[in-house]
Design an enzyme around this catalytic site. Sequence first.
Site, PDB file in Angstrom:
ATOM      1  CE1 TYR A  20      -2.960  -3.093   0.291  1.00  0.00           C
ATOM      2  CE2 TYR A  20      -3.426  -2.566   2.560  1.00  0.00           C
ATOM      3  CZ  TYR A  20      -3.601  -3.380   1.468  1.00  0.00           C
ATOM      4  OH  TYR A  20      -4.433  -4.472   1.566  1.00  0.00           O
ATOM      5  CG  HIS A  65      -0.446  -8.766   0.205  1.00  0.00           C
ATOM      6  ND1 HIS A  65      -0.211  -7.418   0.312  1.00  0.00           N
ATOM      7  CD2 HIS A  65      -1.756  -8.869  -0.114  1.00  0.00           C
ATOM      8  CE1 HIS A  65      -1.327  -6.754   0.074  1.00  0.00           C
ATOM      9  NE2 HIS A  65      -2.288  -7.622  -0.188  1.00  0.00           N
TER      10      HIS A  65
HETATM   11  N1  LIG Z   1      -5.322  -9.155   1.286  1.00  0.00           N
HETATM   12  C1  LIG Z   1      -5.666  -8.602   0.152  1.00  0.00           C
HETATM   13  O1  LIG Z   1      -5.268  -9.044  -0.936  1.00  0.00           O
HETATM   14  C2  LIG Z   1      -6.576  -7.415   0.155  1.00  0.00           C
HETATM   15  C3  LIG Z   1      -7.214  -7.014  -1.035  1.00  0.00           C
HETATM   16  C4  LIG Z   1      -8.076  -5.920  -0.988  1.00  0.00           C
HETATM   17  C5  LIG Z   1      -8.276  -5.239   0.218  1.00  0.00           C
HETATM   18  N2  LIG Z   1      -7.613  -5.638   1.351  1.00  0.00           N
HETATM   19  C6  LIG Z   1      -7.831  -4.931   2.646  1.00  0.00           C
HETATM   20  O2  LIG Z   1      -9.211  -4.937   2.944  1.00  0.00           O
HETATM   21  C7  LIG Z   1      -9.670  -3.600   3.181  1.00  0.00           C
HETATM   22  C8  LIG Z   1     -11.129  -3.460   2.799  1.00  0.00           C
HETATM   23  O3  LIG Z   1     -11.350  -3.849   1.466  1.00  0.00           O
HETATM   24  P1  LIG Z   1     -11.700  -2.809   0.316  1.00  0.00           P
HETATM   25  O4  LIG Z   1     -11.101  -1.507   0.672  1.00  0.00           O
HETATM   26  O5  LIG Z   1     -11.309  -3.421  -0.973  1.00  0.00           O
HETATM   27  O6  LIG Z   1     -13.251  -2.765   0.250  1.00  0.00           O
HETATM   28  P2  LIG Z   1     -14.502  -2.595   1.246  1.00  0.00           P
HETATM   29  O7  LIG Z   1     -14.073  -2.227   2.613  1.00  0.00           O
HETATM   30  O8  LIG Z   1     -15.331  -3.800   1.074  1.00  0.00           O
HETATM   31  O9  LIG Z   1     -15.304  -1.423   0.560  1.00  0.00           O
HETATM   32  C9  LIG Z   1     -14.913  -0.116   0.603  1.00  0.00           C
HETATM   33  C10 LIG Z   1     -16.023   0.697  -0.041  1.00  0.00           C
HETATM   34  O10 LIG Z   1     -17.227   0.537   0.695  1.00  0.00           O
HETATM   35  C11 LIG Z   1     -17.762   1.807   1.008  1.00  0.00           C
HETATM   36  N3  LIG Z   1     -18.349   1.729   2.355  1.00  0.00           N
HETATM   37  C12 LIG Z   1     -17.709   1.418   3.513  1.00  0.00           C
HETATM   38  N4  LIG Z   1     -18.580   1.439   4.536  1.00  0.00           N
HETATM   39  C13 LIG Z   1     -19.795   1.780   4.034  1.00  0.00           C
HETATM   40  C14 LIG Z   1     -21.085   1.962   4.601  1.00  0.00           C
HETATM   41  N5  LIG Z   1     -21.313   1.798   5.906  1.00  0.00           N
HETATM   42  N6  LIG Z   1     -22.111   2.306   3.782  1.00  0.00           N
HETATM   43  C15 LIG Z   1     -21.896   2.473   2.459  1.00  0.00           C
HETATM   44  N7  LIG Z   1     -20.698   2.316   1.857  1.00  0.00           N
HETATM   45  C16 LIG Z   1     -19.647   1.964   2.636  1.00  0.00           C
HETATM   46  C17 LIG Z   1     -16.609   2.776   0.952  1.00  0.00           C
HETATM   47  O11 LIG Z   1     -17.044   4.028   0.485  1.00  0.00           O
HETATM   48  P3  LIG Z   1     -16.891   5.349   1.419  1.00  0.00           P
HETATM   49  O12 LIG Z   1     -15.432   5.627   1.495  1.00  0.00           O
HETATM   50  O13 LIG Z   1     -17.645   6.375   0.660  1.00  0.00           O
HETATM   51  O14 LIG Z   1     -17.505   5.011   2.744  1.00  0.00           O
HETATM   52  C18 LIG Z   1     -15.691   2.140  -0.089  1.00  0.00           C
HETATM   53  O15 LIG Z   1     -16.032   2.604  -1.362  1.00  0.00           O
HETATM   54  C19 LIG Z   1      -8.687  -2.763   2.354  1.00  0.00           C
HETATM   55  O16 LIG Z   1      -8.679  -1.418   2.713  1.00  0.00           O
HETATM   56  C20 LIG Z   1      -7.380  -3.486   2.640  1.00  0.00           C
HETATM   57  O17 LIG Z   1      -6.848  -3.096   3.888  1.00  0.00           O
HETATM   58  C21 LIG Z   1      -6.788  -6.721   1.334  1.00  0.00           C
END
Ligand SMILES: NC(=O)c1ccc[n+]([C@@H]2O[C@H](COP(=O)([O-])OP(=O)(O)OC[C@H]3O[C@@H](n4cnc5c(N)ncnc54)[C@H](OP(=O)(O)O)[C@@H]3O)[C@@H](O)[C@H]2O)c1
Length: 268
Positions: free
Chosen positions: A57, A118
């Site tokens: 990141y 990862h």
């Molecule tokens: N290990 C891996 O390979 C891997 C891959 C991907 C991600 N990750 C980790 O997982 C974390 C989360 O995954 P992600 O960032 O891909 O997706 P996520 O948390 O599933 O989704 C984020 C999205 O959801 C929206 N959101 C969050 N809370 C909300 C709510 N209460 N109501 C409406 N919309 C909402 C956010 O918009 P707003 O900002 O407008 O709220 C954002 O656009 C990442 O930040 C990272 O740390 C790990």
Amino acid sequence: MEYITLNNGLEMPIVGTGTNTYGKENNEYNGAIKNDIPELVSALELGYRSIDGAISYRNEALVGRVLAESNVPREELFITTKVPAAEEYTSSKEATRAAIDNSLKNFQTDYLDLLLIHSPIEDKELLKNTWEVFEEYYEAGKLKAIGVSNFQKHHLDQLKEFAKVKPAVNQIQINLKEPNHELLAVLEDEGITPVAWGPMKTEAHQKEVLDEIGKVYNKTGSQVLLRYQIQRGIVVIPKSHNRDNQAANLDIFDFELTPEDVEKIKNL
Ligand SMILES: NC(=O)c1ccc[n+]([C@@H]2O[C@H](COP(=O)([O-])OP(=O)(O)OC[C@H]3O[C@@H](n4cnc5c(N)ncnc54)[C@H](OP(=O)(O)O)[C@@H]3O)[C@@H](O)[C@H]2O)c1
């Protein structure tokens, strides 16, 4: 906050915050790194204590600085980061040690709560070397738990052949689009805690049903979705750039979905 006990006895907050777009221009994954992260400040103010980072990141040092400046005691925080599978980090034990040492420096700490590989390392020798370094740092107390991310069953089987320390978690995509039921069953059998990345992803027709269920509990569909995951023993790390959404994502401990709700969501 509620906690889940990992297979080595360590307690992990069941809700954490993702950071993959924090502190970046336009909140874009590939955006340039800025100088502050108001979202992380608000997350800490709201009560988030588990922070999901990763070397890829590029914002570890900034996240580490914001954590240090927050004055939240280190022992209250649960810091996760991830070593990429790329050769730069896994081609030798020295390369892996250098990566971990650098993450410790970035987070301004002498231990990490959880370190993950990862993504799968397909070369068995490199996987073995990398895991042995993880075990070395774990035994030295510099890592409180070690685990993997995006591992399928055959990757876990390969690791099992030589691992002295069992992975504590497997961080994988779990949401209504990618429910991953089979792998979740494997993790349950193995005693490995699932951590859901991308927990918020839903299709429009699924969202409608979640919203409908939420009305009964005076909660939003997003809150129902997160509750559904944690009720099944899955850690969630939703990421939000919006303080209200961050607050909502933590406000999921005062209601309980019925077995019928759970079944309905499972079948969506
Ligand atoms: N290990 C891996 O390979 C891997 C891959 C991907 C991600 N990750 C980790 O997982 C974390 C989360 O995954 P992600 O960032 O891909 O997706 P996520 O948390 O599933 O989704 C984020 C999205 O959801 C929206 N959101 C969050 N809370 C909300 C709510 N209460 N109501 C409406 N919309 C909402 C956010 O918009 P707003 O900002 O407008 O709220 C954002 O656009 C990442 O930040 C990272 O740390 C790990």
